[in-house]
Structures are given as C-alpha cells and as structure tokens.
Motif scaffolding. Structure first.
Motif, PDB file in Angstrom:
ATOM      1  N   ALA A 169       0.842  -1.204   0.000  1.00  0.00           N
ATOM      2  CA  ALA A 169       0.000   0.000   0.000  1.00  0.00           C
ATOM      3  C   ALA A 169       0.874   1.250   0.000  1.00  0.00           C
ATOM      4  O   ALA A 169       0.547   2.240  -0.663  1.00  0.00           O
ATOM      5  CB  ALA A 169      -0.932  -0.004   1.209  1.00  0.00           C
ATOM      6  N   ARG A 191       1.937   1.735  -3.531  1.00  0.00           N
ATOM      7  CA  ARG A 191       0.919   1.843  -4.576  1.00  0.00           C
ATOM      8  C   ARG A 191      -0.163   2.892  -4.340  1.00  0.00           C
ATOM      9  O   ARG A 191      -0.728   3.411  -5.303  1.00  0.00           O
ATOM     10  CB  ARG A 191       0.263   0.466  -4.713  1.00  0.00           C
ATOM     11  N   LEU A 192      -0.497   3.180  -3.101  1.00  0.00           N
ATOM     12  CA  LEU A 192      -1.610   4.071  -2.808  1.00  0.00           C
ATOM     13  C   LEU A 192      -1.119   5.425  -2.280  1.00  0.00           C
ATOM     14  O   LEU A 192      -0.580   5.500  -1.187  1.00  0.00           O
ATOM     15  CB  LEU A 192      -2.537   3.434  -1.764  1.00  0.00           C
ATOM     16  N   GLU A 211      -2.801   7.897  -1.048  1.00  0.00           N
ATOM     17  CA  GLU A 211      -3.457   8.275   0.212  1.00  0.00           C
ATOM     18  C   GLU A 211      -2.846   7.541   1.407  1.00  0.00           C
ATOM     19  O   GLU A 211      -2.863   8.033   2.524  1.00  0.00           O
ATOM     20  CB  GLU A 211      -4.965   8.065   0.151  1.00  0.00           C
ATOM     21  N   TYR A 212      -2.285   6.385   1.161  1.00  0.00           N
ATOM     22  CA  TYR A 212      -1.639   5.627   2.242  1.00  0.00           C
ATOM     23  C   TYR A 212      -0.361   6.332   2.663  1.00  0.00           C
ATOM     24  O   TYR A 212      -0.046   6.416   3.839  1.00  0.00           O
ATOM     25  CB  TYR A 212      -1.343   4.193   1.794  1.00  0.00           C
ATOM     26  N   LYS A 251      -6.970   0.742   4.988  1.00  0.00           N
ATOM     27  CA  LYS A 251      -6.544   1.062   3.618  1.00  0.00           C
ATOM     28  C   LYS A 251      -5.717  -0.084   3.049  1.00  0.00           C
ATOM     29  O   LYS A 251      -5.881  -0.480   1.900  1.00  0.00           O
ATOM     30  CB  LYS A 251      -5.699   2.344   3.582  1.00  0.00           C
ATOM     31  N   LEU A 285      -6.481  -2.979  -0.239  1.00  0.00           N
ATOM     32  CA  LEU A 285      -5.578  -3.229  -1.362  1.00  0.00           C
ATOM     33  C   LEU A 285      -5.851  -4.603  -1.993  1.00  0.00           C
ATOM     34  O   LEU A 285      -5.617  -4.799  -3.181  1.00  0.00           O
ATOM     35  CB  LEU A 285      -4.120  -3.136  -0.896  1.00  0.00           C
ATOM     36  N   TYR A 299     -15.058  -0.792  -2.463  1.00  0.00           N
ATOM     37  CA  TYR A 299     -14.509   0.527  -2.100  1.00  0.00           C
ATOM     38  C   TYR A 299     -15.300   1.171  -0.997  1.00  0.00           C
ATOM     39  O   TYR A 299     -16.398   1.058  -0.768  1.00  0.00           O
ATOM     40  CB  TYR A 299     -14.485   1.422  -3.327  1.00  0.00           C
TER      41      TYR A 299
END
Length: 164
Positions: free
Chosen positions: A55, A58-59, A61-62, A79, A83, A164
């Motif tokens: 995460a 890749r994310l 917001e993380y 979060k 994933l 989501y």
C-alpha cells in the motif's frame, strides 16, 4: 490447513480427480471436499505487514496517512486491507471471479487472501488451470496459490460490490 494446489496432469491423470471423465479430456483440479476438510479457500495470501508495504508503494493516500503524526494505525490498516480488492482487479482479465478472503496461516496468523476458489460456495467451486495460476502469481508477485482455512465465508456482498 495450508497445502500447495495440486493440478492433475494430462499425461498422468490423478484417478481421484479424473474419475468419471471421458478419455481424452484434460483432468482438472478439484476443490477438497467440504465434508472432509471443512471450509477452505484457494488463493494467494498476504500478511497485513505485506499489504502495508504494498500500500505504501501503490496508494498515494496511504503515503499521506503514514506521514501524519501520530500514526493513525486503524485507518492505515483498513486502507492496506482494501488493497486486496485492487490485487483482484490486477488479475481480473485471467480470473474475473477473484474475491477477497480471510484465512488462517500455518502459525495461526490471520491472512488476507486474493481468493480464486472456495470449497463451500457453489458459485466459486471452479478452479483455475495451472497456467492461469502461474500467470496470476507472476502478476501479483507472490508465492504459490494454496488452500487456507477460511475464517470468513464468502457472501454475495464481499465479492465485487463492497470493494470501495
């Protein structure tokens, strides 16, 4: 229970798996019987630590959550857990029926699973071929698909709708 998936070979058919099939057809792997083994889910398992690492890469917001002080641990964990749905999307072209599963590892630790098959849910008894499984493993960059003791039986609601 954690066991490597065993696929029947077309050259050396497993009599248990191939029984009752017409000659000349490739034998397909079969899910372990629920009555014998209990509720099992086939898939690629990830620990929460592995999901958090992925995460972070890749994310976006993380990353912003991880930079806050003090660390909002519960938000970060949820979060990271979500994933798994993105990982299901990554293999959607090979196995569109992938779903999120929760399983137990050999050390009695909880695992988040990109699940491919379930031995109790009639909608999810079908199993991928060895080639499909290998391709999915490469895409997900993880270990082999295995059978895990299922902690949360799949429902129609934890499939794609609750992503989501």
């Amino acid at each position: 229970m954690s066991a490597t998936v065993r696929f029947a070979s077309a050259l050396e058919p497993d009599t248990q798996v191939a029984q009752g099939q017409k000659p000349g057809r490739n034998a397909r792997a079969k899910a372990p019987a629920y009555e014998t083994h209990g509720r099992l889910v086939l898939g690629f398992a990830f620990s929460i630590e592995e999901l958090q690492k992925r995460a972070l890469e890749r994310l976006p917001e993380y990353q912003s959550l991880s930079e806050q002080s003090p660390l909002p641990l519960m938000n970060m964990i949820s979060k990271a857990q979500s994933l798994v749905y993105l990982l299901c999307d990554d293999i959607d072209h090979l196995w569109p029926q992938a779903f999120k599963g929760l399983g137990m590892g050999p050390n009695r630790n909880g695992l988040h699973i990109v699940a491919l098959s379930h031995n109790r849910d009639s909608d999810r008894l079908r199993m991928p071929t060895r080639e499909q499984t290998e391709e999915m493993r490469k895409i997900l960059n993880c270990g082999e698909a295995k059978w895990y003791k299922d902690l949360a039986p799949p429902t129609k609601f934890n499939f794609r709708a609750s992503r989501y």
